[in-house]
Design a protein around this motif. Sequence first.
Motif, PDB file in Angstrom:
ATOM      1  N   PHE A 207       0.845  -1.187   0.000  1.00 30.12           N
ATOM      2  CA  PHE A 207       0.000   0.000   0.000  1.00 30.12           C
ATOM      3  C   PHE A 207       0.888   1.247   0.000  1.00 30.12           C
ATOM      4  CE2 PHE A 207      -2.925  -3.211   1.457  1.00 30.12           C
ATOM      5  CZ  PHE A 207      -4.157  -2.798   0.971  1.00 30.12           C
ATOM      6  N   SER A 208       0.298   2.368  -0.346  1.00 27.48           N
ATOM      7  CA  SER A 208       1.024   3.645  -0.357  1.00 27.48           C
ATOM      8  C   SER A 208       0.190   4.715   0.333  1.00 27.48           C
ATOM      9  CB  SER A 208       1.315   4.100  -1.803  1.00 27.48           C
ATOM     10  OG  SER A 208       2.139   3.169  -2.460  1.00 27.48           O
ATOM     11  N   PHE A 209       0.885   5.663   0.960  1.00 25.67           N
ATOM     12  CA  PHE A 209       0.234   6.808   1.600  1.00 25.67           C
ATOM     13  C   PHE A 209       0.812   8.058   0.960  1.00 25.67           C
ATOM     14  CE2 PHE A 209      -0.362   9.675   5.411  1.00 25.67           C
ATOM     15  CZ  PHE A 209      -1.747   9.688   5.332  1.00 25.67           C
ATOM     16  N   HIS A 210      -0.072   8.894   0.382  1.00 26.94           N
ATOM     17  CA  HIS A 210       0.379   9.993  -0.465  1.00 26.94           C
ATOM     18  C   HIS A 210       0.282  11.376   0.188  1.00 26.94           C
ATOM     19  CE1 HIS A 210       0.391   7.105  -3.798  1.00 26.94           C
ATOM     20  NE2 HIS A 210      -0.773   6.691  -3.331  1.00 26.94           N
ATOM     21  N   ALA A 211       0.012  11.414   1.482  1.00 32.07           N
ATOM     22  CA  ALA A 211      -0.072  12.702   2.163  1.00 32.07           C
ATOM     23  C   ALA A 211       1.305  13.371   2.187  1.00 32.07           C
ATOM     24  CB  ALA A 211      -0.573  12.509   3.581  1.00 32.07           C
ATOM     25  N   THR A 212       1.294  14.673   2.385  1.00 32.61           N
ATOM     26  CA  THR A 212       2.557  15.417   2.511  1.00 32.61           C
ATOM     27  C   THR A 212       2.573  16.163   3.839  1.00 32.61           C
ATOM     28  OG1 THR A 212       1.703  17.448   1.492  1.00 32.61           O
ATOM     29  CG2 THR A 212       2.592  15.765   0.010  1.00 32.61           C
ATOM     30  N   GLY A 213       3.772  16.434   4.308  1.00 27.82           N
ATOM     31  CA  GLY A 213       3.905  17.184   5.547  1.00 27.82           C
ATOM     32  C   GLY A 213       3.292  18.567   5.437  1.00 27.82           C
ATOM     33  N   LYS A 214       3.361  19.153   4.237  1.00 29.14           N
ATOM     34  CA  LYS A 214       2.800  20.489   4.024  1.00 29.14           C
ATOM     35  C   LYS A 214       1.290  20.490   4.213  1.00 29.14           C
ATOM     36  CE  LYS A 214       2.641  24.212   0.586  1.00 29.14           C
ATOM     37  NZ  LYS A 214       3.042  24.616  -0.799  1.00 29.14           N
TER      38      LYS A 214
ATOM     39  N   SER B 252      -3.578   4.275  -1.203  1.00 29.56           N
ATOM     40  CA  SER B 252      -3.755   3.539  -2.454  1.00 29.56           C
ATOM     41  C   SER B 252      -3.005   2.214  -2.432  1.00 29.56           C
ATOM     42  CB  SER B 252      -3.288   4.383  -3.642  1.00 29.56           C
ATOM     43  OG  SER B 252      -1.868   4.460  -3.658  1.00 29.56           O
ATOM     44  N   TRP B 253      -3.344   1.395  -3.408  1.00 30.57           N
ATOM     45  CA  TRP B 253      -2.677   0.101  -3.627  1.00 30.57           C
ATOM     46  C   TRP B 253      -2.580  -0.110  -5.129  1.00 30.57           C
ATOM     47  CZ3 TRP B 253      -4.715  -4.444  -5.902  1.00 30.57           C
ATOM     48  CH2 TRP B 253      -3.952  -5.604  -5.735  1.00 30.57           C
ATOM     49  N   LYS B 254      -1.356  -0.251  -5.630  1.00 29.98           N
ATOM     50  CA  LYS B 254      -1.125  -0.413  -7.071  1.00 29.98           C
ATOM     51  C   LYS B 254      -1.781   0.725  -7.860  1.00 29.98           C
ATOM     52  CE  LYS B 254      -1.157  -4.629  -8.762  1.00 29.98           C
ATOM     53  NZ  LYS B 254      -1.535  -6.034  -9.089  1.00 29.98           N
ATOM     54  N   GLY B 255      -1.756   1.921  -7.295  1.00 27.53           N
ATOM     55  CA  GLY B 255      -2.307   3.095  -7.961  1.00 27.53           C
ATOM     56  C   GLY B 255      -3.815   3.237  -7.841  1.00 27.53           C
ATOM     57  N   ILE B 256      -4.464   2.306  -7.145  1.00 25.21           N
ATOM     58  CA  ILE B 256      -5.917   2.340  -6.971  1.00 25.21           C
ATOM     59  C   ILE B 256      -6.213   2.969  -5.611  1.00 25.21           C
ATOM     60  CG2 ILE B 256      -8.032   0.973  -6.836  1.00 25.21           C
ATOM     61  CD1 ILE B 256      -6.455  -1.197  -8.461  1.00 25.21           C
ATOM     62  N   HIS B 257      -6.976   4.045  -5.589  1.00 32.19           N
ATOM     63  CA  HIS B 257      -7.198   4.819  -4.374  1.00 32.19           C
ATOM     64  C   HIS B 257      -8.473   4.407  -3.642  1.00 32.19           C
ATOM     65  CE1 HIS B 257      -4.158   8.163  -4.604  1.00 32.19           C
ATOM     66  NE2 HIS B 257      -4.041   7.610  -5.805  1.00 32.19           N
ATOM     67  N   PHE B 258      -8.448   4.623  -2.350  1.00 34.44           N
ATOM     68  CA  PHE B 258      -9.654   4.529  -1.538  1.00 34.44           C
ATOM     69  C   PHE B 258     -10.439   5.827  -1.716  1.00 34.44           C
ATOM     70  CE2 PHE B 258      -6.917   1.419   0.319  1.00 34.44           C
ATOM     71  CZ  PHE B 258      -7.733   0.482   0.938  1.00 34.44           C
TER      72      PHE B 258
ATOM     73  N   TYR C 202     -11.687   9.110  -8.340  1.00 37.25           N
ATOM     74  CA  TYR C 202     -10.636   9.548  -7.420  1.00 37.25           C
ATOM     75  C   TYR C 202     -11.007  10.879  -6.778  1.00 37.25           C
ATOM     76  CZ  TYR C 202      -6.081  11.297  -5.881  1.00 37.25           C
ATOM     77  OH  TYR C 202      -5.060  11.831  -5.155  1.00 37.25           O
ATOM     78  N   ASP C 203     -10.866  10.946  -5.452  1.00 38.10           N
ATOM     79  CA  ASP C 203     -11.194  12.157  -4.701  1.00 38.10           C
ATOM     80  C   ASP C 203      -9.891  12.794  -4.219  1.00 38.10           C
ATOM     81  OD1 ASP C 203     -12.386  14.134  -3.200  1.00 38.10           O
ATOM     82  OD2 ASP C 203     -12.800  12.829  -1.475  1.00 38.10           O
TER      83      ASP C 203
END
Length: 323
Positions: free
Chosen positions: A64-71, A134-140, A303-304
Amino acid sequence: MELISERSRAKASLKYRGEGTEFAIIFFKNIILTILSLGLYYPWAKVEMLKYHYQSTELDEARFSFHATGKEVFRGFIKVYVIFILLYGFLFYALQTQNQVLTISAIGIFYLFIILIVPFAIHGAVRYRSSRSSWKGIHFKYLGDRSEFFWLYMKGVLLTIFTLGIYGAWFQVDMRNYIFSHLRFGNLSFNFKGDGGDLFVINLKFIILFYLTLGIYSFWYYRNLVRFYVDNTSITQNGREVKFKTNMEAGDVFELLFINGLLLVFTLGIATPWVTVRTLNFFFRFLEIEGDIDTNGIQQASYDDYDDATGDDMMDFFDFDLL
């Protein structure tokens, strides 16, 4: 061809691959930087630790991946603390004036704000975390309506107060059911079918047996609670329901908590990152997917791109976590 066929029919599995030493390096580095920056580095520290846990979790050998940023988290962080500085400032001013009417009004406004802001914080946190996972580019994606969730929450709060806490179990189930029924993972949908009465019995047995067993029943209570939440959760794919299950026993819970306790006590808390990883490994070790999920058939539906982390930061302020 036979190998490919067998692979396509293999049961999907969720696993956690985190390592204590790896996480400890991230954990202590972030503590040092947060202290040196007088707390300002916290948003970046939070994101880095969440990214590690997401990237250590895999479904069918894909992480899985988490795409949030510190900003993003920092912007929410500032909003939350400005709001609470103003609230505390008004409360402090009212107390200093020794004006009884103003003081009562300030206290009332403070607690009313806390009650009213919680559902917005939960809604915003779930939407933000979902859009950034996301997982494999597929987002929740979270499709809940803020107004609907607010009134569901307020109804639950009022009924819980009027029933002296008895409705609390049904309140928890209603909120979880709403959130899960509006949660999507690509073209998969989530469901939660727990019953408030079952949760009430679990909590009631704990209250009675905790004292009769001098606390020993806590291990059975934790097992029953985890089973209740996991076993009533499912995913629907192409009209077919796939359920989750956990087979942990009270003895497993005892081993986890006993060893975690020893590690924390004898290292004066230094073992915290290892305890965190042990706990996540423990949970995923007993987590099973009953039935077959066609992971190759998971496709991005929509995608949201929601980048407001205020709700997520508000949950931090209240010391709640969605992970």
